[in-house]
Design a protein around this motif. Structure first.
Motif, PDB file in Angstrom:
ATOM      1  N   LEU A 440       0.855  -1.185   0.000  1.00 29.93           N
ATOM      2  CA  LEU A 440       0.000   0.000   0.000  1.00 29.93           C
ATOM      3  C   LEU A 440       0.888   1.230   0.000  1.00 29.93           C
ATOM      4  N   TRP A 441       0.713   2.095  -0.999  1.00 27.47           N
ATOM      5  CA  TRP A 441       1.463   3.338  -1.028  1.00 27.47           C
ATOM      6  C   TRP A 441       0.939   4.287   0.048  1.00 27.47           C
ATOM      7  N   SER A 442       1.816   5.053   0.637  1.00 30.90           N
ATOM      8  CA  SER A 442       1.377   6.111   1.547  1.00 30.90           C
ATOM      9  C   SER A 442       0.767   7.245   0.729  1.00 30.90           C
ATOM     10  N   ARG A 443       0.034   8.116   1.391  1.00 34.09           N
ATOM     11  CA  ARG A 443      -0.531   9.265   0.683  1.00 34.09           C
ATOM     12  C   ARG A 443       0.579  10.141   0.105  1.00 34.09           C
ATOM     13  N   LEU A 444       1.661  10.312   0.844  1.00 35.37           N
ATOM     14  CA  LEU A 444       2.790  11.089   0.343  1.00 35.37           C
ATOM     15  C   LEU A 444       3.331  10.468  -0.942  1.00 35.37           C
ATOM     16  N   GLU A 445       3.515   9.158  -0.932  1.00 36.65           N
ATOM     17  CA  GLU A 445       4.032   8.471  -2.117  1.00 36.65           C
ATOM     18  C   GLU A 445       3.052   8.585  -3.276  1.00 36.65           C
ATOM     19  N   ASP A 446       1.761   8.527  -2.966  1.00 39.20           N
ATOM     20  CA  ASP A 446       0.731   8.604  -3.992  1.00 39.20           C
ATOM     21  C   ASP A 446       0.761   9.955  -4.696  1.00 39.20           C
ATOM     22  N   VAL A 447       1.021  11.021  -3.963  1.00 39.43           N
ATOM     23  CA  VAL A 447       1.078  12.360  -4.557  1.00 39.43           C
ATOM     24  C   VAL A 447       2.377  12.552  -5.337  1.00 39.43           C
ATOM     25  N   ILE A 448       3.506  12.140  -4.749  1.00 36.09           N
ATOM     26  CA  ILE A 448       4.790  12.307  -5.429  1.00 36.09           C
ATOM     27  C   ILE A 448       4.797  11.551  -6.758  1.00 36.09           C
ATOM     28  N   GLN A 449       4.308  10.324  -6.728  1.00 32.14           N
ATOM     29  CA  GLN A 449       4.363   9.463  -7.905  1.00 32.14           C
ATOM     30  C   GLN A 449       3.075   9.492  -8.715  1.00 32.14           C
ATOM     31  N   ASP A 450       2.246  10.482  -8.498  1.00 28.48           N
ATOM     32  CA  ASP A 450       1.036  10.608  -9.307  1.00 28.48           C
ATOM     33  C   ASP A 450       1.427  10.881 -10.762  1.00 28.48           C
ATOM     34  N   ARG A 451       0.524  10.571 -11.654  1.00 25.99           N
ATOM     35  CA  ARG A 451       0.696  10.907 -13.066  1.00 25.99           C
ATOM     36  C   ARG A 451      -0.406  11.908 -13.408  1.00 25.99           C
ATOM     37  N   PRO A 452      -0.134  13.203 -13.184  1.00 23.33           N
ATOM     38  CA  PRO A 452      -1.210  14.202 -13.279  1.00 23.33           C
ATOM     39  C   PRO A 452      -1.707  14.398 -14.703  1.00 23.33           C
ATOM     40  N   GLY A 453      -2.809  15.146 -14.795  1.00 21.43           N
ATOM     41  CA  GLY A 453      -3.266  15.604 -16.096  1.00 21.43           C
ATOM     42  C   GLY A 453      -2.288  16.626 -16.649  1.00 21.43           C
ATOM     43  N   ALA A 454      -2.344  16.839 -17.944  1.00 24.10           N
ATOM     44  CA  ALA A 454      -1.330  17.658 -18.614  1.00 24.10           C
ATOM     45  C   ALA A 454      -1.459  19.136 -18.276  1.00 24.10           C
ATOM     46  N   PRO A 455      -0.330  19.803 -17.976  1.00 25.80           N
ATOM     47  CA  PRO A 455      -0.335  21.267 -17.924  1.00 25.80           C
ATOM     48  C   PRO A 455      -0.397  21.803 -19.351  1.00 25.80           C
ATOM     49  N   ALA A 456      -0.946  22.986 -19.524  1.00 26.72           N
ATOM     50  CA  ALA A 456      -1.108  23.517 -20.879  1.00 26.72           C
ATOM     51  C   ALA A 456      -1.139  25.035 -20.859  1.00 26.72           C
ATOM     52  N   HIS A 457      -0.586  25.634 -21.896  1.00 21.51           N
ATOM     53  CA  HIS A 457      -0.710  27.060 -22.155  1.00 21.51           C
ATOM     54  C   HIS A 457      -1.413  27.226 -23.499  1.00 21.51           C
ATOM     55  N   ALA A 458      -2.243  28.238 -23.609  1.00 21.40           N
ATOM     56  CA  ALA A 458      -2.972  28.471 -24.852  1.00 21.40           C
ATOM     57  C   ALA A 458      -2.895  29.936 -25.247  1.00 21.40           C
ATOM     58  N   ALA A 544      -7.728  15.612 -22.275  1.00 25.36           N
ATOM     59  CA  ALA A 544      -7.447  16.924 -22.857  1.00 25.36           C
ATOM     60  C   ALA A 544      -8.663  17.844 -22.856  1.00 25.36           C
ATOM     61  N   HIS A 545      -9.844  17.301 -22.681  1.00 25.98           N
ATOM     62  CA  HIS A 545     -11.037  18.151 -22.621  1.00 25.98           C
ATOM     63  C   HIS A 545     -11.015  19.057 -21.395  1.00 25.98           C
ATOM     64  N   LEU A 546     -10.265  18.674 -20.354  1.00 27.44           N
ATOM     65  CA  LEU A 546     -10.200  19.502 -19.152  1.00 27.44           C
ATOM     66  C   LEU A 546      -9.627  20.877 -19.466  1.00 27.44           C
ATOM     67  N   HIS A 547      -8.524  20.920 -20.217  1.00 36.13           N
ATOM     68  CA  HIS A 547      -8.003  22.240 -20.566  1.00 36.13           C
ATOM     69  C   HIS A 547      -8.666  22.781 -21.835  1.00 36.13           C
ATOM     70  N   GLY A 548      -9.090  21.898 -22.738  1.00 35.28           N
ATOM     71  CA  GLY A 548      -9.710  22.362 -23.967  1.00 35.28           C
ATOM     72  C   GLY A 548     -10.976  23.154 -23.727  1.00 35.28           C
ATOM     73  N   ALA A 549     -11.866  22.647 -22.879  1.00 32.94           N
ATOM     74  CA  ALA A 549     -13.115  23.357 -22.586  1.00 32.94           C
ATOM     75  C   ALA A 549     -12.843  24.656 -21.830  1.00 32.94           C
ATOM     76  N   PHE A 550     -11.847  24.650 -20.943  1.00 31.98           N
ATOM     77  CA  PHE A 550     -11.518  25.864 -20.192  1.00 31.98           C
ATOM     78  C   PHE A 550     -11.055  26.965 -21.138  1.00 31.98           C
ATOM     79  N   PHE A 551     -10.146  26.647 -22.046  1.00 38.40           N
ATOM     80  CA  PHE A 551      -9.654  27.649 -22.984  1.00 38.40           C
ATOM     81  C   PHE A 551     -10.785  28.159 -23.885  1.00 38.40           C
ATOM     82  N   THR A 552     -11.546  27.227 -24.451  1.00 43.54           N
ATOM     83  CA  THR A 552     -12.565  27.592 -25.434  1.00 43.54           C
ATOM     84  C   THR A 552     -13.701  28.399 -24.824  1.00 43.54           C
TER      85      THR A 552
END
Length: 741
Positions: A440-458, A544-552
């Motif tokens: 079982l990963w600790s919460r700290l490990e879960d955050v460090i090793q997360d695979r987040p959604g993509a950062p984006a600039h538009a 990608a819809h997370l940033h796509g809808a925000f920008f649009t």
């Protein structure tokens, strides 16, 4: 999907096609059948007691798929809902999700090939047993299969009953689990279930007609709710095996990190500590309980060597900005001709940014493994079980057939369980200690090793014409592709930093999937500028819809303000060719008491469509002190003829809350290869008191049911940002809206 693979599937190379054709094309169900159970097909068993056992290949993550798919089957069969049970499917080509594979693996080659390209991907998905859960594809992919399973079983059971009664089988029917001949004769399903297997199906399978007694469209209770309420529902951390021990793990900072050293002797001070297990990139402690194992890791204080440039928020932003001037950008979507529209014209331009969004699932990564001479067993939640099994087998040097994977429900994965690293780690630790191990990963490990959604600039630009019509629209988006990285990791075994680097110069439609405007704009284009930000990214709810809808949707609001037209009418005038989305907008506005987005109203609106579903959201929001306050969210959704409307509403509501979390927090700054905070209480996540009234209206539709798991998440943030403009007069062009510092 590479050009070579396409040629194999499409038939361009005869020798390769012969080899491809030699693979088995006919697959039989590989389900275990218990005493008294009768197997009807890969999706259905019925036992002598009349219990209907629906086989579900999709991972239940709270989205209700383990109820919706059985409901489709039970409706067509005529079953009594109280007798329906669910069993997770084993790995089999019969459960491949070709729909998600087509979306994920489509390339320039497959699009040029047309039907041949689609066929090639479908064949690859089937023969690789790509059992994938995600992107709201479960119902669209398997709806017809469950209808066929229910209809076929109904015909066979009616034939068996008719043979006993000496009547035509066409005169028989099943209602509430009882077979009748239209007169007074009745039989339970279990009475004839064994006889039914001896009959054959007609050439044309008859489906149920009429609406009497139908289960589809009813708000039936979820099948997984009782066990989740009484605590009997087994998640990965609930598994208990004889002689089992527990493990915790440390994997170092983000990037190319290798284990350097640890103070091994300190671990002996912890009561219950048993052993340390090392690999090149991680170290795990094993104990008689998890707390002992995790405490031992704290004391040994492992250190790692990080090769390459550490992940840093400033460097992420710089890499995204630099991408705009790089040579890897491509125009991926285009309509009309923008050049003459923009030339010598006055245009509105705005810039936006979205920070990487964390998963923060209630359940950290967890897996239980048992390795013996007879084979390996792994209990884990996974959205890609065949790929997970292959990775575990490869790590242990075994064949796939030597690994048995028991798929479990996930505690709110929202895409994180596409990756399988916890299963591999648990199996390696279990082999080392010679006992069953639960990692079982600790919460700290879960955050460090997360695979987040993509950062984006538009960088958004548009030209307004007469009457406020948008004549030209250009979206330039700099972002890495999380989907490409995920596939590289889970299908090809690339390390996270390797997958991130490989995708850094590849422009792909997957990275800008939410950027195609749903409005009637005559001239528009979407450009993608790939970037390597050094942060491994992953599958996310909405992707990608997370940033796509925000920008649009934020930019569209700016255009409406410039044109002097209230925001809803501005959108409606461009939706003549999209009546379903226009209906959603007008319905949300009517339900929410839309005031036209006037100054001080605190009202904002946004609309989006994805995967055959349409939605509009109106919010009432403001800022109290320095904190975002959302008092109300109203959603109108056209998602086809939903099987279980109540679960559809639950999915939309949970998506809105997910989007609210992205607006308020759910992101962290990075420095020196680490997140600067990892405690949930410090991430400004919405609490129950922060969530006001939520109303979801499903618009009646006869269209096929669409997946709605992802639909609500992209809409909340732009609607909130637009609402805050009416209160502050300031445009909020970044996510999280209030910053993540």
């Amino acid at each position: 999907m590479s050009r070579r693979t396409l040629l194999v599937g499409g038939g361009a190379a005869a020798g390769l096609v012969l080899a491809w054709a030699a693979w088995p094309r006919s697959y039989r169900p590989n389900l275990n059948v218990g005493p008294g159970e009768q197997l009807f097909d890969a999706f259905l068993k019925i036992d002598r007691a009349g219990q209907v056992i629906a086989i579900v290949p999709q991972t239940e993550m709270g989205q209700g798929v383990s109820t919706i798919l059985p409901q489709i089957l039970a409706d067509e069969l005529g079953a009594d809902w109280r007798t329906v049970a669910v069993q997770s499917a084993p790995i089999s080509p019969l459960y491949a999700n070709g729909l998600l594979a087509r979306d994920w693996l489509a390339s320039d080659w497959t699009r040029v090939a047309g039907d041949a390209g689609t066929w090639a991907i479908d064949q690859y998905a089937t023969r690789s047993a790509l059992m994938l859960t995600g992107a709201g594809t479960s119902v669209p992919m398997f709806h017809d299969a469950y209808r066929r399973a229910g209809a076929a079983a109904r015909v066979l059971l009616c034939k068996a009953a008719a043979a006993r009664w000496g009547v035509p089988w066409e005169s028989c029917d099943i209602q509430n689990g009882i077979i009748t001949d239209g007169a007074e004769r009745k039989l339970r399903l279990g009475d004839v279930v064994e006889d039914a297997a001896g009959f054959t199906l007609p050439d044309i399978l008859p489906y149920r007609q009429g609406n009497d007694g139908r289960l589809t469209g009813q708000d039936l209770p979820r099948l997984d709710t009782p066990s989740k309420i009484d605590g009997s529902h087994n998640f990965a951390a609930d598994i208990r095996l004889p002689d089992m021990v527990f493990a915790s793990i440390r994997q170092g900072p983000i990037g190319d990190a290798v284990l350097k050293d640890a103070r091994d002797a300190e671990a002996q001070k912890v009561t219950g500590f048993l052993k340390l297990v090392r690999t090149e990139r991680w170290i795990a402690a094993v104990g008689t309980n998890w707390w002992a194992a995790n405490r031992a890791l704290d004391l040994i204080d492992p250190s790692f060597t990080l090769r390459g440039t550490p992940v840093d928020s400033g460097r992420i932003d710089a890499a995204l900005e630099d991408a705009f001037s790089g040579d890897a950008g491509r125009r991926l979507y285009v309509q009309g001709d923008l050049l003459p529209v923009f030339e010598k014209a006055t245009i509105l331009a705005s810039e936006y940014q979205v920070d990487p969004g964390l998963h923060l699932a209630l359940e950290p990564m967890c897996a239980t493994a048992r390795v013996t001479e007879e084979g390996t067993e792994v209990w884990m939640a996974t959205q890609a079980p065949a790929l997970a099994r292959a990775a575990i087998a490869d790590a242990l040097g075994l064949s796939d057939s030597a690994v048995t994977l028991y798929p479990l429900h996930a505690g709110g994965a929202t895409g994180r369980h596409m990756d399988w690293e916890a299963g591999v780690q648990a199996a390696l630790i279990a082999r080392d200690v010679g006992r069953p191990v639960q990692l079982l990963w600790s919460r700290l490990e879960d955050v460090i090793q997360d695979r987040p959604g993509a950062p984006a600039h538009a960088r958004m630009a548009a030209k307004l014409g007469r009457g406020g019509m948008v004549e030209g629209w250009l979206a330039k988006v700099a972002c890495p592709c999380a989907m490409t990285q995920t596939w590289s990791r889970i299908a090809h075994g690339k390390l996270p930093h390797e997958a991130a680097a490989e995708a850094g110069d590849k422009a792909t439609r997957l990275a800008v999937a939410g950027m195609v405007p749903p409005y009637a704009i005559p001239n528009w284009a979407v450009d993608h500028y790939p970037a390597d930000v050094g942060l491994p990214l992953g599958f996310m709810r909405g992707n990608a819809h997370l940033h796509g809808a925000f920008f649009t949707e934020c930019f569209l609001d700016e255009l409406a303000h410039l044109a002097g037209i209230e925001a809803m009418s501005f959108r409606i005038q461009m939706l003549g060719g999209n009546p379903r989305l226009a209906h959603c907008l007008s319905t949300a506005a009517a339900m929410g008491g839309w005031q036209g987005g006037i100054a001080g109203s605190g009202q904002g609106i946004a609309a989006h469509m994805m995967n055959g579903a349409y939605a509009a959201v109106m919010v009432e929001a403001g800022i109290e002190g320095s904190k975002l306050s959302v008092r109300r969210m109203v959603a109108a959704v056209d998602c086809g003829d939903q099987v279980n409307p109540d679960i559809a509403r639950q999915q939309i509501e949970s998506g809105l809350i997910h989007g609210l979390a992205l607006a308020m927090g759910a992101s962290v700054p990075y420095a020196s290869g680490m997140p600067t905070r990892a405690m949930l209480g410090r991430m400004n996540l919405p609490r129950l008191g922060d969530i006001g009234e939520i109303s979801v209206e499903l618009i009646r539709s006869t269209a096929d049911p669409a997946g709605v798991t992802d639909l609500g998440a992209p809409l909340a943030a732009p609607a909130i940002a637009n609402a805050l403009f009416t209160v502050t007069g300031q445009r909020f062009r970044s996510l999280p809206i209030m910053g993540n510092g």
